[in-house]
Design an enzyme around this catalytic site. Structure first.
Site, PDB file in Angstrom:
ATOM      1  N   LYS A 173       0.843  -1.199   0.000  1.00  0.00           N
ATOM      2  CA  LYS A 173       0.000   0.000   0.000  1.00  0.00           C
ATOM      3  C   LYS A 173       0.877   1.247   0.000  1.00  0.00           C
ATOM      4  O   LYS A 173       1.449   1.627   1.021  1.00  0.00           O
ATOM      5  CB  LYS A 173      -0.915   0.041   1.225  1.00  0.00           C
ATOM      6  CG  LYS A 173      -1.996   1.111   1.042  1.00  0.00           C
ATOM      7  CD  LYS A 173      -2.545   1.659   2.326  1.00  0.00           C
ATOM      8  CE  LYS A 173      -1.786   2.821   2.885  1.00  0.00           C
ATOM      9  NZ  LYS A 173      -1.753   4.042   2.046  1.00  0.00           N
ATOM     10  N   GLU A 176      -1.535   7.231  -0.359  1.00  0.00           N
ATOM     11  CA  GLU A 176      -2.712   7.453  -1.218  1.00  0.00           C
ATOM     12  C   GLU A 176      -2.537   8.668  -2.128  1.00  0.00           C
ATOM     13  O   GLU A 176      -3.228   8.794  -3.127  1.00  0.00           O
ATOM     14  CB  GLU A 176      -3.967   7.615  -0.364  1.00  0.00           C
ATOM     15  CG  GLU A 176      -3.913   8.800   0.574  1.00  0.00           C
ATOM     16  CD  GLU A 176      -5.162   8.946   1.417  1.00  0.00           C
ATOM     17  OE1 GLU A 176      -6.224   8.479   0.988  1.00  0.00           O
ATOM     18  OE2 GLU A 176      -5.068   9.534   2.504  1.00  0.00           O
ATOM     19  N   GLY A 226       7.208   5.678   7.470  1.00  0.00           N
ATOM     20  CA  GLY A 226       6.293   6.810   7.608  1.00  0.00           C
ATOM     21  C   GLY A 226       6.594   7.546   8.898  1.00  0.00           C
ATOM     22  O   GLY A 226       7.688   7.421   9.459  1.00  0.00           O
ATOM     23  N   GLY A 227       5.611   8.284   9.368  1.00  0.00           N
ATOM     24  CA  GLY A 227       5.810   9.099  10.565  1.00  0.00           C
ATOM     25  C   GLY A 227       5.802   8.260  11.846  1.00  0.00           C
ATOM     26  O   GLY A 227       5.256   7.152  11.879  1.00  0.00           O
ATOM     27  N   THR A 230       2.262   7.351  13.222  1.00  0.00           N
ATOM     28  CA  THR A 230       1.654   6.197  12.540  1.00  0.00           C
ATOM     29  C   THR A 230       2.389   4.914  12.932  1.00  0.00           C
ATOM     30  O   THR A 230       1.758   3.861  13.091  1.00  0.00           O
ATOM     31  CB  THR A 230       1.703   6.381  11.005  1.00  0.00           C
ATOM     32  OG1 THR A 230       1.318   7.704  10.683  1.00  0.00           O
ATOM     33  CG2 THR A 230       0.779   5.408  10.308  1.00  0.00           C
ATOM     34  N   GLY A 231       3.691   5.004  13.085  1.00  0.00           N
ATOM     35  CA  GLY A 231       4.476   3.829  13.474  1.00  0.00           C
ATOM     36  C   GLY A 231       3.962   3.219  14.776  1.00  0.00           C
ATOM     37  O   GLY A 231       3.868   2.000  14.926  1.00  0.00           O
ATOM     38  N   GLU A 248      10.480   2.205   9.784  1.00  0.00           N
ATOM     39  CA  GLU A 248      11.437   3.272   9.444  1.00  0.00           C
ATOM     40  C   GLU A 248      10.681   4.575   9.587  1.00  0.00           C
ATOM     41  O   GLU A 248       9.809   4.889   8.786  1.00  0.00           O
ATOM     42  CB  GLU A 248      11.946   3.094   8.021  1.00  0.00           C
ATOM     43  CG  GLU A 248      12.781   1.849   7.865  1.00  0.00           C
ATOM     44  CD  GLU A 248      13.247   1.664   6.442  1.00  0.00           C
ATOM     45  OE1 GLU A 248      13.516   2.661   5.772  1.00  0.00           O
ATOM     46  OE2 GLU A 248      13.303   0.513   6.008  1.00  0.00           O
ATOM     47  N   CYS A 282      13.528  11.682   5.269  1.00  0.00           N
ATOM     48  CA  CYS A 282      13.512  11.271   6.688  1.00  0.00           C
ATOM     49  C   CYS A 282      14.827  11.607   7.378  1.00  0.00           C
ATOM     50  O   CYS A 282      14.842  11.941   8.550  1.00  0.00           O
ATOM     51  CB  CYS A 282      13.199   9.796   6.799  1.00  0.00           C
ATOM     52  SG  CYS A 282      14.276   8.797   5.795  1.00  0.00           S
ATOM     53  N   GLU A 383       9.835  17.125  13.844  1.00  0.00           N
ATOM     54  CA  GLU A 383      10.150  16.940  12.426  1.00  0.00           C
ATOM     55  C   GLU A 383       9.231  17.830  11.589  1.00  0.00           C
ATOM     56  O   GLU A 383       8.011  17.726  11.682  1.00  0.00           O
ATOM     57  CB  GLU A 383       9.937  15.476  12.045  1.00  0.00           C
ATOM     58  CG  GLU A 383      10.329  15.197  10.611  1.00  0.00           C
ATOM     59  CD  GLU A 383      10.132  13.736  10.240  1.00  0.00           C
ATOM     60  OE1 GLU A 383       9.057  13.187  10.520  1.00  0.00           O
ATOM     61  OE2 GLU A 383      11.062  13.159   9.655  1.00  0.00           O
TER      62      GLU A 383
END
Ligand code: NDP
Length: 489
Positions: A173, A176, A226-227, A230-231, A248, A282, A383
């Site tokens: 995925k 989006e 991702g962020g 979300t991790g 990551e 990142c 960040e």
């Protein structure tokens, strides 16, 4: 352009029939319509991947045949370079030369892992009791791969190539908002004839399609980039069936320049560290730590050069820095610039959206530099993921190390010094997973990538990245086949 899911070897719309517009960040125009999948589409993809894995259609293939598929994908990516680079720029905004670099790197990533497929990677152990133990590496099973929008093709390939090389089946995925080149990659996957169900693509949002991948008990591993927020959700979702996870995540990476460094080189890399890919990296060197004695002179030169960066649409060959990926992300970055001003940092370069004729409909932000910062400011700790550099001053080696380590992140770090021993001494004290001495940003398929602290778990790329997609099995062989005699009767 109509972008669909690729599930069990077929191109299909989302079951709901919902779609989303894909926007060119250089001018706000619609460039494609993508299907907007939800959990039910993710379930179909997971089912296909499960059946394909359990059938052994991929994992039982001789390694050399699996590798041949990956080599073919690499060749086809390169053959379609001109088309792919244009699409990557349209979708993400990055200048053509950056897109071209990403696609070349993606092709080589497939080659690198194709080369690893057939390499032996177990050990043998002399153990007591007249036995022999050994290890073999096996695929984990169904792998869910979830990626962000900053390197739309490359971030996917960093996971797809090792996952397939190791014999897993996948449900991928992408973000989006940047699905275009992922669809092109899956056209190539179809074209080279990878068996149906082995590689599945689901286009849709993270909180539905992505969440299903992270939660499903039919998924054995999730590899996520991702962020950090979300991790954390991925970790929680993965707890249901104790999935293996690789994360990551974000960073606020320090780039430390000592007075004895080659200053022109350090200025050049400081610019590259923060303004490449419009700062949406990142490992961006988003905190520049300068030794007090060179601070003013360094900033003068840095600002002079930052003001000369040519910002524009990625399809203009003169462009050196493109737009941010979306209007929402641009607003987030502009908001951080406001926060920096309110916190009392001094803005010495940029700070505004670019609205000059030709760029006014795009999401362009000036290369921005803040000085006079203090360690606890939000712009120093959080960040921003845009072209915003914050500068910190230090007196000596000890203070540089202390400041460098003073965030929750631990992804990248750079040190510039002509004193080799000092540079290495400092790097060894920095809690970060990817570090550079007298350079910033180079990334290689061969070398591991990942973070300490809240920047993640596990490593991508290199042999470490391959191992993340394998389970280790111990096989113990009894060399004296006779009863154990533990019970008397
Ligand atoms: P996000 O964390 O918002 O999204 C990353 C991916 O996760 C997207 O595909 C997103 O879907 C999906 N997602 C969102 N919520 C969930 C959920 N609940 N369950 C499953 N999947 C979900 O990051 P961004 O896309 O905003 O990317 C920027 C971040 O990525 C930065 O923090 C950056 O540091 C990090 N990054 C880290 C790298 C590294 O190597 N360490 C490399 C590149 C980026 P959706 O399509 O809805 O957005």
């Amino acid at each position: 352009m109509n972008l669909k899911n690729f599930i069990n070897g077929k191109w299909v719309e989302a079951e709901s029939g919902l779609t989303r517009e894909i926007i060119n960040p250089a001018n706000g125009e619609v460039i494609a319509i993508a299907c907007e999948s939800d959990a039910s589409d993710a379930c179909l993809a997971i089912k296909a991947a499960r059946e394909a894995f359990d059938s052994g259609v991929w994992s039982n293939l001789p390694a050399i045949e699996r590798a041949a598929f990956l080599f073919k994908i690499a060749d086809k990516l390169e053959e379609r370079m001109d088309e792919l680079k244009v699409l990557e720029t349209l979708d993400n905004g990055k200048p053509h030369r950056e897109a071209e670099f990403d696609i070349g790197d993606a092709a080589n990533c497939f080659r690198y892992y194709a080369g690893l497929v057939s390499k032996p990677h177990g050990y043998t152990y002399d153990v007591p009791d007249g036995a022999q133990a050994m290890t073999v590496r096996e695929p984990i099973g169904v792998c869910g791969l979830i990626t962000p929008w900053n390197y739309p093709l490359l971030m996917g390939v960093w996971k797809i190539a090792p996952a397939l090389a190791a014999g897993n089946t996948i449900v991928y995925k992408p973000s989006e908002i940047t699905p275009v080149t992922s669809v092109k990659l899956f056209e190539i996957i179809e074209e080279v004839g990878i068996p149906k169900g082995v590689a599945n693509l689901v286009l849709g949002p993270g909180n539905t399609a992505g969440q299903e991948i992270a939660e499903s008990h039919d998924v054995d591993k999730v590899s996520f980039t991702g962020g950090t927020v979300t991790g954390r959700k991925i970790m929680q979702a993965a707890a249901g069936n104790i999935k293996k996870i690789s994360l990551e995540l974000g960073g606020k990476s320090p780039n430390i320049v000592f007075a004895d460094a080659d200053l022109e080189t350090a200025v050049d890399y400081a610019l590259f560290g923060i303004f490449a890919n419009s700062g949406q990296v990142c490992t961006a060197g988003s905190r520049l730590l300068l030794e007090e004695s060179i601070h003013d002179h360094f900033i003068e030169r840095l600002v002079e050069r930052a003001r000369m960066i040519r910002v524009g649409a990625g399809d203009n060959p003169a462009t050196e820095m493109g737009p941010l990926v979306s209007e929402a992300h641009m607003n987030k970055v502009l908001n951080y610039i406001e926060i920096g001003k309110q916190e009392g940092a001094t803005l010495v370069c940029g700070g505004k959206r670019i609205t000059e004729a030709g760029l006014e409909k795009g999401y362009f932000v000036e290369p921005t530099i803040f000085v006079d910062t203090t360690p606890n400011m939000r712009i120093v700790q959080e960040e921003i993921f845009g072209p915003v550099l914050v500068v910190q001053k230090f007196k000596d080696e000890q203070e540089a190390i202390k400041l460098a380590n003073n965030t929750v992140y631990g992804l990248g770090a750079g040190v510039f010094s002509n004193d080799g021993a000092k540079a290495l001494r400092v790097i060894k004290k920095i809690r970060a997973g990817i570090t550079w001495i007298n350079t910033y940003h180079p990334t290689y398929n061969e070398a591991p990538w990942g973070g300490y602290k809240q920047s993640g778990i596990g490593r991508g790329l290199g042999t470490y990245g391959f191992e993340e997609f394998t389970e280790v099995k111990q096989i113990n062989i009894n060399l004296q086949v006779e009863p154990v005699g533990w019970f008397e009767n």
